[in-house]
Design a protein around this motif. Structure first.
Motif, PDB file in Angstrom:
ATOM      1  N   ASN A  87     -52.809 -11.064   4.170  1.00 10.56           N
ATOM      2  CA  ASN A  87     -53.875 -11.643   4.990  1.00 10.56           C
ATOM      3  C   ASN A  87     -54.474 -12.896   4.334  1.00 10.56           C
ATOM      4  N   LEU A  88     -53.596 -13.717   3.744  1.00 10.99           N
ATOM      5  CA  LEU A  88     -54.034 -14.930   3.058  1.00 10.99           C
ATOM      6  C   LEU A  88     -53.531 -16.197   3.746  1.00 10.99           C
ATOM      7  N   PRO A  94     -42.980 -14.802   5.442  1.00  9.39           N
ATOM      8  CA  PRO A  94     -44.423 -14.904   5.729  1.00  9.39           C
ATOM      9  C   PRO A  94     -45.259 -14.056   4.755  1.00  9.39           C
ATOM     10  N   PHE A  95     -44.968 -14.202   3.434  1.00 15.80           N
ATOM     11  CA  PHE A  95     -45.611 -13.319   2.462  1.00 15.80           C
ATOM     12  C   PHE A  95     -47.129 -13.480   2.409  1.00 15.80           C
ATOM     13  N   LEU A  96     -47.666 -14.665   2.684  1.00  9.14           N
ATOM     14  CA  LEU A  96     -49.127 -14.817   2.687  1.00  9.14           C
ATOM     15  C   LEU A  96     -49.764 -13.991   3.795  1.00  9.14           C
ATOM     16  N   SER A  97     -49.055 -13.843   4.905  1.00  8.22           N
ATOM     17  CA  SER A  97     -49.558 -13.021   6.013  1.00  8.22           C
ATOM     18  C   SER A  97     -49.613 -11.549   5.629  1.00  8.22           C
ATOM     19  N   LYS A 151     -52.715 -21.057  -0.304  1.00 12.47           N
ATOM     20  CA  LYS A 151     -51.723 -22.064   0.097  1.00 12.47           C
ATOM     21  C   LYS A 151     -51.531 -23.107  -0.993  1.00 12.47           C
ATOM     22  N   LEU A 152     -52.602 -23.441  -1.695  1.00 10.43           N
ATOM     23  CA  LEU A 152     -52.522 -24.417  -2.776  1.00 10.43           C
ATOM     24  C   LEU A 152     -51.683 -23.864  -3.930  1.00 10.43           C
TER      25      LEU A 152
END
Length: 135
Positions: free
Chosen positions: A84-85, A78-81, A92-93
């Motif tokens: 906080n992205l 969950p690296f985007l988390s 995501k794109l």
């Protein structure tokens, strides 16, 4: 590695970037959006690296493949988390949100295409030099 600009690779990168943008914003689903876009993105990254550095064909190809595989394997976490992205359309794109084994295949085929084209161009150029130079 040295910074060195090549207008042909940068023109290719620019064209591929525009194609990638069109795919991302016009198509919502399907083979072209998910698989062909991944195939093209490694060619785009390759063109950027070759357009801005003096790395060899093989070194550039390896760097691009490592970057693409690295980002794909990051999608298992969950690296985007962490940044906080998770709700960011752009993040995501760029980074994707789900791991797909088929993406790894698309990246590999994209780099294989680059190597085949670069090898063909190199052979053609060396043949041209030998046929033009006859004492």
């Amino acid at each position: 590695m040295k910074i060195q600009f090549n207008k042909y690779y940068l023109a290719l990168a620019h064209s591929l970037f525009l194609i990638e943008l069109a795919i991302a914003f016009i198509l919502n689903t399907g083979f072209i959006r998910y698989t062909f876009g991944d195939y093209l993105v490694v060619i785009l990254l390759y063109a950027i690296i070759r357009g801005c550095t003096n790395l060899s064909v093989w070194a550039s190809s390896l760097v691009v493949l490592l970057i693409a595989f690295g980002i794909e394997f990051l999608q298992l976490t969950p690296f985007l988390s962490y940044f906080n992205l998770q709700d960011s359309f752009t993040a995501k794109l760029i980074f994707g949100s789900t791991f797909q084994f088929t993406d790894l295949i698309a990246y590999t085929l994209g780099i294989a295409t680059v190597l085949i084209v670069e090898t063909s161009i190199s052979k053609f150029e060396s043949q041209q030099k030998t046929t033009l130079w006859k004492p």
